[in-house]
Scaffold this motif. Structure first.
Motif, PDB file in Angstrom:
ATOM      1  N   GLN A 323       4.286   2.029 -23.513  1.00 12.74           N
ATOM      2  CA  GLN A 323       4.879   0.961 -22.715  1.00 12.74           C
ATOM      3  C   GLN A 323       5.684   1.502 -21.538  1.00 12.74           C
ATOM      4  OE1 GLN A 323       7.119  -1.687 -25.231  1.00 12.74           O
ATOM      5  NE2 GLN A 323       5.340  -2.282 -26.446  1.00 12.74           N
ATOM      6  N   ARG A 324       6.252   2.694 -21.687  1.00 11.37           N
ATOM      7  CA  ARG A 324       7.064   3.257 -20.606  1.00 11.37           C
ATOM      8  C   ARG A 324       6.244   4.021 -19.578  1.00 11.37           C
ATOM      9  NH1 ARG A 324      12.024   1.040 -19.884  1.00 11.37           N
ATOM     10  NH2 ARG A 324      13.105   0.745 -21.878  1.00 11.37           N
ATOM     11  N   LEU A 325       4.996   4.312 -19.919  1.00  6.34           N
ATOM     12  CA  LEU A 325       4.182   5.136 -19.020  1.00  6.34           C
ATOM     13  C   LEU A 325       2.909   4.448 -18.537  1.00  6.34           C
ATOM     14  CD1 LEU A 325       4.551   8.442 -21.044  1.00  6.34           C
ATOM     15  CD2 LEU A 325       5.427   8.090 -18.742  1.00  6.34           C
ATOM     16  N   LYS A 326       2.411   3.465 -19.296  1.00  7.98           N
ATOM     17  CA  LYS A 326       1.125   2.855 -18.974  1.00  7.98           C
ATOM     18  C   LYS A 326       1.200   1.338 -19.112  1.00  7.98           C
ATOM     19  CE  LYS A 326      -2.703   4.758 -20.225  1.00  7.98           C
ATOM     20  NZ  LYS A 326      -3.216   5.141 -18.891  1.00  7.98           N
ATOM     21  N   PRO A 327       1.770   0.583 -18.187  1.00  5.56           N
ATOM     22  CA  PRO A 327       2.390   1.112 -16.967  1.00  5.56           C
ATOM     23  C   PRO A 327       3.910   1.173 -17.097  1.00  5.56           C
ATOM     24  CG  PRO A 327       2.054  -1.227 -16.724  1.00  5.56           C
ATOM     25  CD  PRO A 327       1.577  -0.873 -18.118  1.00  5.56           C
ATOM     26  N   TRP A 328       4.487   1.925 -16.193  1.00  7.31           N
ATOM     27  CA  TRP A 328       5.936   1.878 -15.950  1.00  7.31           C
ATOM     28  C   TRP A 328       6.147   0.725 -14.982  1.00  7.31           C
ATOM     29  CZ3 TRP A 328       8.545   5.058 -11.648  1.00  7.31           C
ATOM     30  CH2 TRP A 328       9.943   4.890 -11.704  1.00  7.31           C
ATOM     31  N   ARG A 329       6.892  -0.275 -15.396  1.00  5.14           N
ATOM     32  CA  ARG A 329       7.128  -1.459 -14.551  1.00  5.14           C
ATOM     33  C   ARG A 329       8.512  -1.347 -13.921  1.00  5.14           C
ATOM     34  NH1 ARG A 329       4.082  -6.082 -15.187  1.00  5.14           N
ATOM     35  NH2 ARG A 329       5.862  -7.498 -15.219  1.00  5.14           N
ATOM     36  N   VAL A 330       8.563  -1.465 -12.606  1.00  2.56           N
ATOM     37  CA  VAL A 330       9.816  -1.335 -11.874  1.00  2.56           C
ATOM     38  C   VAL A 330       9.998  -2.533 -10.940  1.00  2.56           C
ATOM     39  CG1 VAL A 330       9.892   1.172 -11.982  1.00  2.56           C
ATOM     40  CG2 VAL A 330       8.704   0.073 -10.081  1.00  2.56           C
ATOM     41  N   TRP A 331      11.262  -2.867 -10.686  1.00  3.89           N
ATOM     42  CA  TRP A 331      11.594  -3.956  -9.774  1.00  3.89           C
ATOM     43  C   TRP A 331      12.378  -3.370  -8.605  1.00  3.89           C
ATOM     44  CZ3 TRP A 331      10.449  -4.858 -14.719  1.00  3.89           C
ATOM     45  CH2 TRP A 331       9.750  -6.022 -15.030  1.00  3.89           C
ATOM     46  N   PRO A 332      11.715  -3.044  -7.500  1.00  2.22           N
ATOM     47  CA  PRO A 332      12.436  -2.475  -6.345  1.00  2.22           C
ATOM     48  C   PRO A 332      13.493  -3.431  -5.807  1.00  2.22           C
ATOM     49  CG  PRO A 332      10.053  -2.206  -6.108  1.00  2.22           C
ATOM     50  CD  PRO A 332      10.269  -3.153  -7.239  1.00  2.22           C
ATOM     51  N   ALA A 333      14.550  -2.849  -5.249  1.00  2.00           N
ATOM     52  CA  ALA A 333      15.554  -3.667  -4.565  1.00  2.00           C
ATOM     53  C   ALA A 333      15.023  -4.165  -3.230  1.00  2.00           C
ATOM     54  CB  ALA A 333      16.829  -2.860  -4.357  1.00  2.00           C
ATOM     55  N   GLY A 334      14.066  -3.448  -2.692  1.00  2.00           N
ATOM     56  CA  GLY A 334      13.480  -3.814  -1.403  1.00  2.00           C
ATOM     57  C   GLY A 334      12.666  -2.661  -0.869  1.00  2.00           C
ATOM     58  N   THR A 335      12.445  -2.656   0.431  1.00  2.00           N
ATOM     59  CA  THR A 335      11.743  -1.552   1.088  1.00  2.00           C
ATOM     60  C   THR A 335      12.649  -0.955   2.162  1.00  2.00           C
ATOM     61  OG1 THR A 335      10.752  -2.815   2.911  1.00  2.00           O
ATOM     62  CG2 THR A 335       9.587  -2.831   0.781  1.00  2.00           C
ATOM     63  N   GLU A 336      12.199   0.120   2.757  1.00  2.00           N
ATOM     64  CA  GLU A 336      12.963   0.721   3.857  1.00  2.00           C
ATOM     65  C   GLU A 336      12.876  -0.101   5.133  1.00  2.00           C
ATOM     66  OE1 GLU A 336      12.068   4.842   4.412  1.00  2.00           O
ATOM     67  OE2 GLU A 336      12.614   5.393   2.369  1.00  2.00           O
ATOM     68  N   GLY A 337      12.041  -1.128   5.128  1.00  2.65           N
ATOM     69  CA  GLY A 337      11.979  -2.049   6.258  1.00  2.65           C
ATOM     70  C   GLY A 337      11.236  -1.497   7.464  1.00  2.65           C
ATOM     71  N   TYR A 338      11.384  -2.180   8.576  1.00  2.16           N
ATOM     72  CA  TYR A 338      10.640  -1.817   9.775  1.00  2.16           C
ATOM     73  C   TYR A 338      10.991  -0.426  10.294  1.00  2.16           C
ATOM     74  CZ  TYR A 338       9.207  -6.710  10.074  1.00  2.16           C
ATOM     75  OH  TYR A 338       8.666  -7.946   9.821  1.00  2.16           O
ATOM     76  N   ARG A 339      12.149   0.098   9.886  1.00  2.24           N
ATOM     77  CA  ARG A 339      12.578   1.415  10.374  1.00  2.24           C
ATOM     78  C   ARG A 339      11.523   2.474  10.108  1.00  2.24           C
ATOM     79  NH1 ARG A 339      14.941   5.767   8.097  1.00  2.24           N
ATOM     80  NH2 ARG A 339      15.109   4.708   6.086  1.00  2.24           N
ATOM     81  N   THR A 340      10.876   2.419   8.932  1.00  7.50           N
ATOM     82  CA  THR A 340       9.868   3.428   8.587  1.00  7.50           C
ATOM     83  C   THR A 340       8.490   2.831   8.307  1.00  7.50           C
ATOM     84  OG1 THR A 340      10.486   3.336   6.242  1.00  7.50           O
ATOM     85  CG2 THR A 340      11.619   4.971   7.609  1.00  7.50           C
ATOM     86  N   ALA A 341       8.364   1.517   8.387  1.00  9.14           N
ATOM     87  CA  ALA A 341       7.071   0.882   8.096  1.00  9.14           C
ATOM     88  C   ALA A 341       6.011   1.320   9.095  1.00  9.14           C
ATOM     89  CB  ALA A 341       7.217  -0.634   8.126  1.00  9.14           C
ATOM     90  N   GLU A 342       4.818   1.599   8.596  1.00  7.19           N
ATOM     91  CA  GLU A 342       3.739   1.997   9.494  1.00  7.19           C
ATOM     92  C   GLU A 342       3.170   0.810  10.266  1.00  7.19           C
ATOM     93  OE1 GLU A 342       0.806   4.650   8.075  1.00  7.19           O
ATOM     94  OE2 GLU A 342       2.220   5.874   6.930  1.00  7.19           O
ATOM     95  N   VAL A 343       3.247  -0.384   9.662  1.00  7.23           N
ATOM     96  CA  VAL A 343       2.700  -1.573  10.329  1.00  7.23           C
ATOM     97  C   VAL A 343       3.536  -2.800   9.990  1.00  7.23           C
ATOM     98  CG1 VAL A 343       0.293  -0.795  10.442  1.00  7.23           C
ATOM     99  CG2 VAL A 343       1.102  -1.974   8.399  1.00  7.23           C
ATOM    100  N   THR A 344       3.293  -3.847  10.744  1.00  3.74           N
ATOM    101  CA  THR A 344       3.873  -5.162  10.480  1.00  3.74           C
ATOM    102  C   THR A 344       2.768  -6.058   9.946  1.00  3.74           C
ATOM    103  OG1 THR A 344       5.426  -4.901  12.302  1.00  3.74           O
ATOM    104  CG2 THR A 344       5.058  -7.139  11.491  1.00  3.74           C
ATOM    105  N   ILE A 345       2.991  -6.614   8.774  1.00  3.38           N
ATOM    106  CA  ILE A 345       2.005  -7.546   8.230  1.00  3.38           C
ATOM    107  C   ILE A 345       2.298  -8.937   8.783  1.00  3.38           C
ATOM    108  CG2 ILE A 345       3.160  -8.377   6.134  1.00  3.38           C
ATOM    109  CD1 ILE A 345       0.569  -7.600   4.631  1.00  3.38           C
ATOM    110  N   GLY A 346       1.274  -9.771   8.910  1.00  4.55           N
ATOM    111  CA  GLY A 346       1.436 -11.084   9.518  1.00  4.55           C
ATOM    112  C   GLY A 346       1.211 -11.012  11.022  1.00  4.55           C
ATOM    113  N   GLY A 347       1.603 -12.058  11.727  1.00  8.00           N
ATOM    114  CA  GLY A 347       1.430 -12.074  13.172  1.00  8.00           C
ATOM    115  C   GLY A 347       0.736 -13.339  13.650  1.00  8.00           C
ATOM    116  N   VAL A 348       0.168 -13.272  14.837  1.00 10.25           N
ATOM    117  CA  VAL A 348      -0.494 -14.444  15.419  1.00 10.25           C
ATOM    118  C   VAL A 348      -1.617 -14.904  14.501  1.00 10.25           C
ATOM    119  CG1 VAL A 348      -1.814 -15.321  17.380  1.00 10.25           C
ATOM    120  CG2 VAL A 348       0.079 -13.727  17.761  1.00 10.25           C
ATOM    121  N   ASP A 349      -1.532 -16.146  14.077  1.00  7.66           N
ATOM    122  CA  ASP A 349      -2.515 -16.688  13.139  1.00  7.66           C
ATOM    123  C   ASP A 349      -3.914 -16.609  13.739  1.00  7.66           C
ATOM    124  OD1 ASP A 349      -4.150 -19.096  11.945  1.00  7.66           O
ATOM    125  OD2 ASP A 349      -2.524 -18.687  10.526  1.00  7.66           O
ATOM    126  N   THR A 350      -4.854 -16.128  12.944  1.00  2.00           N
ATOM    127  CA  THR A 350      -6.209 -15.935  13.451  1.00  2.00           C
ATOM    128  C   THR A 350      -6.890 -17.257  13.806  1.00  2.00           C
ATOM    129  OG1 THR A 350      -7.085 -15.899  11.192  1.00  2.00           O
ATOM    130  CG2 THR A 350      -6.499 -13.781  12.182  1.00  2.00           C
TER     131      THR A 350
END
Length: 398
Positions: A323-350
């Motif tokens: 249960q602790r390894l397959k899978p290890w389930r984690v709840w992130p506090a968040g992400t590093e945000g746009y500062r290090t993000a490679e891309v922005t998801i979303g945008g002008v609706d297709t």
């Protein structure tokens, strides 16, 4: 809005944004004999190209296909991707005699430097008669066609206007919300934006549990939001990164867990039961260290799996390990945000755009391409392929 200027510079095409999509669009239009101006507020072109792939530029993926992209309309990207393929850009790279290699999973990188790709694009622009201006923020004064703008040197008029300004990701590279703000001002629908292909961060006790593992990498199968990826995960001083986490971040939403199988393709319960029979004196910690990086095995035993000889490991202990390894389930506090993000998801609706030409349905002669559009690729060269393909699609018709 202001009126036209009799002294305005005249172009067939003006492209705002000198990144991958904008330059490809300019090249394609210039080759067709169109007069093209590319403007960018930054001090140099292709800043994200230069820093991509650790400075080697993962310029495409040999296996790039529609299933490698996220969008509110997953079918939108098919037209452009089918008409400008990875093979087309590879041919351009080979024409310029740029050495490259496949890293893994079809990911193609320059042998030398990302600068090779920028030089390629600028050389093609020059050959096609394209003018490229940096340090050139513009104000869009009036939509047409002709469209009226004002730049540092005065008024500019053009028949076709292309927005290739990217997203919010990596603001230190000069990223802004220009394209999103402009689209909103026109009343176009915008799909919600957030940072993607970005590391996760943890806080408090959860971070303390793993902080000492910073620098350790291991193979995983990780899932979030119904999507899973077999890639490496990297522990960091802030949380979790590596290709597995970057990929899953595109599908993750705050408050949701990330499931990480630390031992993909291994039946851990059966493996431990066999060791209990065959190697009863072996410690559980050493048994796990044969499968995982030792630091991870030791930490997991400290936190959740008390070390003991395999002879003393019960079925309940084995189930706890699973249960602790397959899978290890984690709840992130968040992400590093746009500062290090490679891309922005979303945008002008297709739905606001033609999938064949990238032209705005509500405004003749206005086009949106690249990251500003609600099409986001997986890690591994797919976002560059969307830039090349969407830029080419617009460049064929402007």
């Amino acid at each position: 809005m202001v009126g036209a200027s009799n002294n305005a510079e005249q172009f067939d095409v003006c492209i705002i944004g000198a990144g991958a999509a904008g330059l490809m669009c300019a090249i394609t239009a210039g080759r067709r004999g169109r007069s093209v101006l590319v403007v960018d507020h930054a001090n140099k072109v292709g800043k994200k190209i230069l820093m991509s792939g650790g400075g080697r530029c993962n310029f495409t993926n040999m296996y790039s296909a529609p299933e490698n992209f996220l969008s509110a309309n997953p079918h939108f990207c098919k037209s452009a991707l089918s008409r400008y393929t990875p093979r087309d850009f590879i041919a351009l790279v080979e024409q310029h005699e740029i050495p490259y290699h496949e890293k893994k999973l079809g990911q193609l990188f320059c042998d030398r430097s990302s600068k090779d790709i920028v030089r390629l694009l600028l050389a093609e622009c020059e050959a096609a008669g394209v003018q490229v201006r940096t340090h050139s923020p513009v104000r869009i004064d009036q939509l047409g066609p002709p469209h009226h703008m004002t730049g540092p040197d005065g008024a500019i008029h053009c028949e076709s206007l292309v927005i290739a300004t990217g997203g919010y990701s990596i603001p230190r590279m000069g990223a802004t919300g220009f394209g999103f703000d402009f689209a909103r001002d026109l009343g176009l629908e915008i799909q919600p934006t957030r940072a993607a292909l970005v590391p996760f961060v943890f806080e408090g006790r959860k971070l303390e549990q793993i902080r000492d593992l910073a620098g350790v990498s291991l193979d995983t199968y990780s899932e979030a939001g119904g999507a899973g990826f077999r890639e490496n995960m990297l522990f960091t001083h802030q949380g979790l990164s590596g290709p597995a986490m970057l990929q899953t971040s595109s599908y993750w939403h705050p408050g949701e867990p990330v499931s990480i199988d630390l031992l993909p393709e291994i039946d851990l319960a059966e493996h431990l039961r066999e060791l209990r029979r065959s190697r009863p004196k072996l410690s559980l910690k050493n048994a796990l260290a044969d499968l995982l990086p030792r630091r991870v095995a030791e930490r997991w035993c400290e936190l959740w799996l008390p070390d003991k000889p395999m002879a003393e490991v019960s079925d309940a202990d084995i189930e706890q390990a699973r249960q602790r390894l397959k899978p290890w389930r984690v709840w992130p506090a968040g992400t590093e945000g746009y500062r290090t993000a490679e891309v922005t998801i979303g945008g002008v609706d297709t739905g606001e755009l033609s999938s064949r030409t990238m032209e705005c349905r509500q405004q003749s002669g206005l086009f949106f391409i690249g990251e500003v559009v609600d099409v986001t690729g997986h890690l591994g060269g797919h976002n560059f392929q969307w830039a090349w393909a969407s830029g080419h699609a617009a460049g064929e018709v402007i």
